[in-house]
Scaffold this active site. Structure first.
Site, PDB file in Angstrom:
ATOM      1  N   GLU A 180       2.837   5.001  -3.903  1.00 34.67           N
ATOM      2  CA  GLU A 180       2.905   5.986  -5.019  1.00 34.67           C
ATOM      3  C   GLU A 180       4.232   6.724  -5.038  1.00 34.67           C
ATOM      4  O   GLU A 180       4.644   7.105  -6.139  1.00 34.67           O
ATOM      5  CB  GLU A 180       1.741   6.962  -4.911  1.00 34.67           C
ATOM      6  CG  GLU A 180       0.373   6.328  -5.132  1.00 34.67           C
ATOM      7  CD  GLU A 180      -0.069   5.414  -3.978  1.00 34.67           C
ATOM      8  OE1 GLU A 180       0.362   5.678  -2.840  1.00 34.67           O
ATOM      9  OE2 GLU A 180      -0.791   4.449  -4.226  1.00 34.67           O
TER      10      GLU A 180
ATOM     11  N   ASP B  80       0.855  -1.190   0.000  1.00 36.25           N
ATOM     12  CA  ASP B  80       0.000   0.000   0.000  1.00 36.25           C
ATOM     13  C   ASP B  80       0.892   1.242   0.000  1.00 36.25           C
ATOM     14  O   ASP B  80       2.103   1.149   0.228  1.00 36.25           O
ATOM     15  CB  ASP B  80      -0.868  -0.039   1.271  1.00 36.25           C
ATOM     16  CG  ASP B  80      -1.940   1.050   1.291  1.00 36.25           C
ATOM     17  OD1 ASP B  80      -2.302   1.567   0.221  1.00 36.25           O
ATOM     18  OD2 ASP B  80      -2.411   1.374   2.402  1.00 36.25           O
TER      19      ASP B  80
ATOM     20  N   ASP C 140      -8.840   3.426  -2.818  1.00 35.01           N
ATOM     21  CA  ASP C 140      -9.904   3.850  -1.905  1.00 35.01           C
ATOM     22  C   ASP C 140     -11.172   4.302  -2.621  1.00 35.01           C
ATOM     23  O   ASP C 140     -11.447   5.493  -2.744  1.00 35.01           O
ATOM     24  CB  ASP C 140      -9.385   4.965  -0.999  1.00 35.01           C
ATOM     25  CG  ASP C 140      -8.235   4.472  -0.144  1.00 35.01           C
ATOM     26  OD1 ASP C 140      -8.057   3.234  -0.041  1.00 35.01           O
ATOM     27  OD2 ASP C 140      -7.511   5.307   0.417  1.00 35.01           O
TER      28      ASP C 140
END
Ligand code: MIG
Length: 802
Positions: free
Chosen positions: A410, A407, A484
């Site tokens: 980025e 997770d 999300d």
């Protein structure tokens, strides 16, 4: 309002044309597999990989042509030299076995024609390629009837025409609605669809890039990057499938995942303490709701330090994991890239001592806030860092963890830009560059390290990696979930075209948080989402920490039964789904397909965003609005059989079908053969002695076949030939039905002992039935369905019909 951020997003809307552009070709030269062209201030190489894949590289100002690729490109070894060059007064003509490239010499414009002399692609007539300071850009023509697909994880409809898309991996917490862009992944691969002549363009540039597909009504499309070089690949189709599979030749295909990862996954942010997890597994098994994996979100860690366990919540992780294992549940743990800046934390010490973290040119380590507080970030561009990272997993694998969920890669950071300062440096094994260059590759390289580490620690078992961020080629290392989303109906609708385009961008193993992540789900929404999810490649229910529970039983018995029915259906279809994954791993052609992939001549399918197919045989039309008990859908040419009622429908028609809450419309293409299993609580729970083969007969389909791939579902032994391929085929005439079973490869000791054959919609009474020539009397015939069970070793069944 959350939304304002979406609306106010500042895009570099750059439709100015004051770029330096390629002008007259001064001279040229052919060398091996390439043509090199020189211009006043630039040079260009067109390099052939095959007769219909070529690469275009531009160098401008005083730069040299660089052949360096991003990490997305595999060592494909493709090279094609067999082209011929001719010159006319105005043009250079390059002919391969498949294509003709025309280059106008006075002002560089490239046109690509196919074998039949049809124009399939051309640069924009006014300017083709250009640069402005550090920017590089291409302008291309498009036709009225052209459609755009691909671009990976993007919002919007199936057809991307008319939109401007940005590639810059971003932690996008605000709602994912039609205009939200960018999200977490950057896949700069665009498909131009044209019924007869589709092609693809992969822009191999990891800087922030843009694709403007006519957002201001212009008669061209354009892609550009804020840095790096203009370096793109052209893939000739002509079919959509060929475009995707050629793209996969360059960026790789998904390796065959462990079969359990195709089952149902249960997650939430976060399950803890251990008692809650114990209860969770007990509930699944008591209720006999199938489930294969639990995901542990960040609260399992101590102070959010990665590769630690919070001892208060989980005093004995190994014992807990082995209890899960005993119940057939695999453990997947979340990992974030940020390493807490804590001088007493081993990973931080190791990273500092060995120079593993990203730093500025002056040597200062980049520190920013994420969940653990101030963190340093591993520099995954360095092979030594990837090796270190890979090794960190071993302790987790040793106590039984089977998968890693990456997770925040980025990478996300809690600051105004939501990410790392773009001036931070990455070492990249000597070819260093700033974060501006490596941002979009950060998650990809972390996933590479994770995959390779798991592969090593799991010994001969197949890794499971799940990632949020990624770049082109991510399919080689990881499954992808769409981050999300929200527990709102709009999201359910949005996710279909998003996942279909991810599939067409090489990412077969993708999925969405079933039930929605942010906000509270509800029974109806969860039912509808689970129905869709059961047919999506990656199937996981997950929600946010503040959200109410959304396990299958959270909204009462009525909803629970429906949810259970669809999770069970997923498991009944698991052999089939595994087969689709096998095919995708071979060819790159996705598991979840838009109808246009199967029906390229059907205009109705070109922007059909709310139906999808599994391979060519199952069509799904999810209900994605509340309070609906009917759904309109489209059936392309041919005959279609309603999975629930067996009713036959004629295609090329719109239908309105009943879809009460317990029914999601599913249609089987007449002529298909689909394997179904008995109900399982988890993959490998018991030997599947009998595989059910459903044959969906229709007079219009005289022949049908199915190739069944089978292996142990967990190891890499298939790489050494340890698998079976069995082909089933039938011939159906007025008075006879012949069913053949041919073993094509047979090196794996399979679990099936028998096939239970179900000939649906037989519509004629069977008279005599022969199995390998011997008449049998043990069969059932009811509701137009003939049912008989035969040992796997037989070759031929002959059914004489009345
Ligand atoms: O900032 O780990 O998308 O799935 O549950 C939030 C907590 C961090 C974002 C992920 C989500 C996950 C959550 N994470």
């Amino acid at each position: 309002m959350d939304n304002s951020k979406t609306l106010l997003q500042k895009k570099t809307k750059d439709n100015s044309i004051d770029y330096h552009k390629l002008n007259a070709v001064l001279d040229y030269e052919v060398k091996e597999n390439e043509l090199r062209l020189n211009f006043e201030y630039a040079s260009l190489v067109i390099r052939f990989l095959t007769a219909d894949i070529f690469r275009v590289i531009m160098a401008h100002s005083k730069q040299e042509i660089s052949y360096k690729s991003t990490q997305a490109v595999t060592e494909h070894g493709l090279s094609y030299q067999n082209f011929k060059l001719n010159e006319t007064e105005s043009e250079l003509l390059i002919k391969t076995d498949k294509l003709l490239l025309k280059i106008s010499k006075k002002k560089f414009i490239l046109k690509v024609l196919n074998e039949n002399g049809e124009l399939i692609h051309e640069d924009y007539s006014k300017y083709a390629l250009g640069w402005k300071k550090q920017k590089v850009r291409a302008w291309k023509s498009f036709k009225e009837n052209e459609r755009f697909y691909g671009l990976g994880e993007k919002t919007g409809w199936l057809d991307k025409k008319g939109r401007l898309y940005e590639m810059w991996n971003h932690d996008t917490f605000f709602p994912h609605v039609t205009d939200t862009d960018p999200l977490y992944q950057s896949i700069p691969f665009l498909i131009s669809f044209n019924q007869k002549n589709s092609y693809g363009i992969y822009f191999d540039n990891s800087y922030r890039t843009f694709f403007d597909l006519g957002s201001e009504g212009q008669d061209y499309f354009s892609f550009w990057a804020e840095g790096g070089k203009l370096d793109y690949y052209f893939f000739n189709g002509p079919s959509l499938k060929e475009v995707v599979s050629k793209y996969s030749q360059i960026t790789g295909t998904m390796p065959l995942p462990p079969k359990w990862s195709l089952g149902y996954h249960q997650s939430r942010y976060s399950y803890y303490p251990q008692a809650e997890v114990d209860q969770l597994v007990k509930t699944f098994r008591d209720k006999e709701i199938p489930c294969d994996a639990f995901h542990f979100d960040i609260h399992y860690m101590y102070q959010y330090k990665i590769y630690t366990w919070d001892e208060d919540h989980f005093p004995d992780p190994e014992a807990m994991i082995s209890n899960l294992k005993a119940n057939g549940i695999k453990t997947v743990t979340i990992i974030d890239p940020g390493v807490k800046r804590d001088p007493e934390y081993k990973l931080y010490q190791e990273g500092m001592k060995n120079d593993y973290f990203c730093k500025y040119l002056d040597g200062k380590v980049f520190i920013d806030k994420v969940w653990p507080g101030k963190c340093a970030f591993p520099d995954f561009t360095q092979s030594k860092v990837r090796k270190w990272w890979a090794g960190l997993q071993k302790d987790f694998i040793d106590i039984g963890v089977k998968g890693i969920w990456n997770d925040m890669n980025e990478p996300a950071a809690f600051n105004k830009t939501d990410t790392m300062d773009v001036n931070v440096m990455h070492q990249n094994d000597g070819d260093c560059g700033t974060h501006r260059r490596f941002h979009n590759l950060y998650g990809f390289l972390e996933d590479k390290a994770t995959y390779e580490g798991l592969k090593e620690s799991l010994e001969n078992e197949r890794p499971f990696v799940l990632t949020r961020a990624g770049f082109a080629g991510i399919q080689r290392y990881s499954a992808v979930w769409t981050g999300d989303n929200r527990s709102i109906w709009d999201n359910l609708k949005l996710v279909m075209p998003m996942l279909m385009n991810m599939g067409m961008s090489g990412i077969s193993f993708c999925g969405t948080d079933v039930g929605g992540f942010t906000g509270n789900s509800n029974g109806e929404l969860l039912c509808r989402w689970t129905q869709l999810g059961a047919f999506v490649p990656f199937f996981r229910n997950h929600c946010e920490s503040r959200a109410i529970s959304q396990e299958p039983w959270s909204f009462g018995k009525n909803y629970e039964q429906i949810i259970k029915k669809y999770i069970e259906l997923r498991y009944k279809l698991i052999t089939h789904i595994y087969n689709l994954f096998y095919q995708a791993s071979q060819s790159g052609i996705p598991v979840m397909r838009p109808l246009i992939m199967e029906y390229p001549d059907d205009k109705e399918c070109e922007n059909l965003s709310d139906q999808f197919m599994l391979r060519d045989s199952i069509m799904i039309a999810p209900v994605y609005q509340p309070d609906k008990d009917k759904r309109m859908l489209y059936l392309p040419a041919g005959k279609w059989i309603d999975f629930w009622t067996k009713q036959v429908y004629e295609g090329e028609k719109h239908l309105i079908v009943d879809a009460p809450l317990d029914t999601m419309p599913i249609f089987i293409k007449a002529g298909s053969i689909i394997p179904l299993n008995k109900k399982l609580n988890y993959i490998g729970e018991k030997e599947i002695e009998c595989l059910e083969l459903n044959v969906y007969l229709n007079k219009a389909n005289k022949f049908g076949s199915y190739k069944l791939y089978d292996d142990d579902g967990i190891s890499f032994n298939y790489e050494n030939g340890d698998y079976n391929i069995t082909e089933f085929e039938y011939e159906y005439t007025d008075n006879q039905l012949i069913f053949n079973i041919n073993s094509i490869e047979e090196n794996y000791q399979q679990e099936f002992k028998n096939y239970k054959l179900l000939f649906n919609n037989l519509n004629k009474d069977p008279l005599n039935i022969y199995v390998d020539g011997n008449e049998i009397s043990d069969f059932d015939y009811f509701d137009n369905t003939l049912e008989l069970t035969v040992p796997v070793v037989i070759n031929k069944i002959t059914i004489e019909l009345n």
